[in-house]
Design a protein around this motif. Structure first.
Motif, PDB file in Angstrom:
ATOM      1  N   LYS A 197      -6.697   1.305   4.294  1.00  9.92           N
ATOM      2  CA  LYS A 197      -6.060   1.401   2.978  1.00  9.92           C
ATOM      3  C   LYS A 197      -6.042   2.863   2.560  1.00  9.92           C
ATOM      4  O   LYS A 197      -6.884   3.657   2.993  1.00  9.92           O
ATOM      5  N   ILE A 277       2.986   6.845   4.365  1.00 10.17           N
ATOM      6  CA  ILE A 277       3.553   6.301   3.134  1.00 10.17           C
ATOM      7  C   ILE A 277       4.870   5.633   3.491  1.00 10.17           C
ATOM      8  O   ILE A 277       5.807   6.291   3.941  1.00 10.17           O
ATOM      9  N   PHE A 376       5.160  -4.335  -5.583  1.00 12.57           N
ATOM     10  CA  PHE A 376       4.902  -3.933  -4.202  1.00 12.57           C
ATOM     11  C   PHE A 376       6.174  -4.068  -3.378  1.00 12.57           C
ATOM     12  O   PHE A 376       7.082  -4.842  -3.695  1.00 12.57           O
ATOM     13  N   TRP A 378       7.585  -3.884   0.921  1.00 12.71           N
ATOM     14  CA  TRP A 378       7.146  -3.958   2.312  1.00 12.71           C
ATOM     15  C   TRP A 378       8.347  -4.160   3.211  1.00 12.71           C
ATOM     16  O   TRP A 378       9.444  -4.492   2.768  1.00 12.71           O
ATOM     17  N   ARG A 385       3.141  -1.261   0.139  1.00 10.09           N
ATOM     18  CA  ARG A 385       2.960  -0.223  -0.877  1.00 10.09           C
ATOM     19  C   ARG A 385       2.886  -0.867  -2.258  1.00 10.09           C
ATOM     20  O   ARG A 385       3.819  -1.547  -2.691  1.00 10.09           O
ATOM     21  N   GLN A 387       2.229  -0.285  -6.450  1.00 11.51           N
ATOM     22  CA  GLN A 387       2.353   0.769  -7.443  1.00 11.51           C
ATOM     23  C   GLN A 387       2.463   0.172  -8.837  1.00 11.51           C
ATOM     24  O   GLN A 387       2.666  -1.029  -9.005  1.00 11.51           O
ATOM     25  N   TRP A 393      11.261   2.768  -8.498  1.00 13.18           N
ATOM     26  CA  TRP A 393      10.931   2.783  -7.074  1.00 13.18           C
ATOM     27  C   TRP A 393      11.366   4.077  -6.406  1.00 13.18           C
ATOM     28  O   TRP A 393      10.746   4.537  -5.462  1.00 13.18           O
ATOM     29  N   TYR A 398       3.577   9.990  -8.321  1.00 13.06           N
ATOM     30  CA  TYR A 398       2.505   9.006  -8.219  1.00 13.06           C
ATOM     31  C   TYR A 398       1.487   9.195  -9.335  1.00 13.06           C
ATOM     32  O   TYR A 398       0.287   9.130  -9.125  1.00 13.06           O
ATOM     33  N   VAL A 402      -0.671   5.122  -6.245  1.00 12.82           N
ATOM     34  CA  VAL A 402      -0.070   4.257  -5.236  1.00 12.82           C
ATOM     35  C   VAL A 402      -1.163   3.836  -4.266  1.00 12.82           C
ATOM     36  O   VAL A 402      -2.000   4.647  -3.873  1.00 12.82           O
ATOM     37  N   ARG A 403      -1.170   2.572  -3.905  1.00 13.63           N
ATOM     38  CA  ARG A 403      -2.073   2.072  -2.879  1.00 13.63           C
ATOM     39  C   ARG A 403      -1.249   1.603  -1.685  1.00 13.63           C
ATOM     40  O   ARG A 403      -0.265   0.873  -1.853  1.00 13.63           O
ATOM     41  N   ILE A 404      -1.673   2.016  -0.505  1.00 10.11           N
ATOM     42  CA  ILE A 404      -1.033   1.602   0.738  1.00 10.11           C
ATOM     43  C   ILE A 404      -2.032   0.746   1.512  1.00 10.11           C
ATOM     44  O   ILE A 404      -3.176   1.155   1.714  1.00 10.11           O
TER      45      ILE A 404
END
Length: 410
Positions: A197, A277, A376, A378, A385, A387, A393, A398, A402-404
């Motif tokens: 992550k 990313i 999210f 994908w 991703r 957010q 988008w 950021y 943002v979490r990946i």
């Protein structure tokens, strides 16, 4: 006496508020190391300027003491005392009392004894020579090329709180054991990843990269996890006031009106996080954070000890899990947010959802709990991703984070 000269045979009196001293000792103990072969590193230094200090050689923390009437402590004679002994000496005393310190000369003990009086209890604690305490580490020296930022303590707490859960604890990849502070799009940004992550959060503080100011200014600096966690703990859940963040070639320093933490950087190269990313995928959705977390918790019970992936199906509005060959699905409403994306005619039309580790999914959702809803995107086989919802988008900003999260075979 305000220098760190050897103690003389005279007594010295120092008075500190108990509540402040207790908080300061607890703060410094996050830095201390219990070295059997380096006893001085288990000690707190009272350098004589109204502060307390602790160090583990890679990190130094300072706490400003509060004395009589709420004012700062005046100059006094320098001394050291073992943190554990001091904590025991003041434990259980009335929170409103004053704790007094005095130096007592003792034969065969060059540093004498520190006499601590707290709410009627008197303890005579062993001390080590002040000159043994390390105070001149290279990372503590100021740098003319350092960059200084000012922000509210609450902002820093939110910033680091979002990033810290993504820091790796794997010692073999030591360069991931911290937060990467760098200039991204001309602003201060923080990144952390453990390989599964990744978290990114920009600030609104300008950090223009100036050519010739050193590679650290363009490539960034890795701030060790221990220092990050020390700062997060010091800020607390209800952070108040302001902090100053100073980033130098080999150090990171955070200063609050009550405390400061300066640490050596991790000497390594942080990977190029921009490569992982994901670009905007063909799948876009939003979900209520609380509802999703409750659903995941129930499905984790279905997975049992063997674990496994959770399947997210936004077209069917379900999440599912398998225990062996026994599948379980649970209804969960997803909102269609594809209309927010330009050229999104084929969004959500060909994807069957994705599989993901439930722990990573819960962590990503928790990072956006204040938003209520998380969005999210994908694509098949690509990272997911997550957010916030306040910006589009297509924005390359950021500020909300943002979490990946890497996908997992379902």
């Amino acid at each position: 006496m305000n220098d760190m000269t050897p103690m003389n045979t005279q007594y010295m009196s120092l008075y500190v508020e108990h509540a402040d001293l207790t908080a300061g000792v607890a703060f410094l103990m996050r830095t201390l190391e219990k070295h059997k072969h380096i006893p001085i590193l288990a000690n707190i230094l009272f350098p004589g300027d109204g502060t307390m200090q602790a160090t583990d050689l890679d990190q130094t923390a300072t706490w400003r003491l509060t004395g009589l009437g709420g004012g700062f402590v005046p100059e006094h004679q320098a001394f050291t005392v073992t943190a554990d002994s001091l904590q025991r000496a003041i434990k259980g005393a009335n929170k409103g009392c004053l704790v007094s310190f005095a130096i007592e000369a003792v034969d065969d003990e060059p540093a004498g004894r520190v006499v601590v009086s707290a709410d009627g209890m008197v303890s005579k604690l062993q001390a080590l020579p002040v000159c043994d305490f390390p105070v001149d580490m290279p990372y503590m020296k100021p740098s003319p090329t350092a960059v200084v930022f000012h922000m509210t303590a609450a902002r820093m707490a939110a910033w680091l709180g979002f990033i810290a859960p993504c820091i790796s604890t794997e010692e073999t990849r030591y360069y991931l054991n911290g937060v990467f502070l760098n200039s991204r799009r001309g602003v201060l940004s923080a990144v952390a990843t453990d390989g599964h992550k990744l978290g990114i959060m920009d600030t609104d503080h300008a950090w223009p990269v100036t050519e010739g100011r050193g590679p650290w200014n363009s490539d960034g600096i890795i701030w060790p996890k221990k220092a990050v966690n020390t700062v997060i703990s010091a800020l607390g859940k209800k952070a108040t006031g302001y902090v100053q963040l100073t980033i130098g070639p080999i150090f990171v320093k955070v200063e609050h009106e009550q405390w400061s933490v300066v640490s050596k950087h991790i000497d390594g190269t942080f990977p190029d996080y921009t490569r992982v990313i994901p670009s905007l995928g063909k799948g876009f959705a939003g979900v209520n954070v609380d509802d999703a977390q409750k659903a995941i918790t129930r499905l984790v019970g279905v997975l049992g000890k063997q674990g496994g992936a959770i399947h997210v199906d936004t077209r069917e509005n379900t999440v599912g899990a398998k225990n062996g060959n026994e599948p379980t699905t649970l209804a969960l409403t997803f909102t269609d947010v594809a209309e927010q994306v330009k050229d999104a005619d084929d969004c959500n039309t060909v994807l069957d959802g994705f599989g993901v580790n439930p722990a990573y999914l819960k962590d990503a959702l928790a990072a956006f709990s204040d938003c209520g809803v998380v969005h999210f995107t994908w694509d098949e086989g690509s990272p997911i991703r997550f957010q916030g919802v306040s910006w589009g988008w297509n924005a390359d900003c950021y500020i909300e984070g943002v979490r990946i999260v890497m996908p997992m075979r379902y």
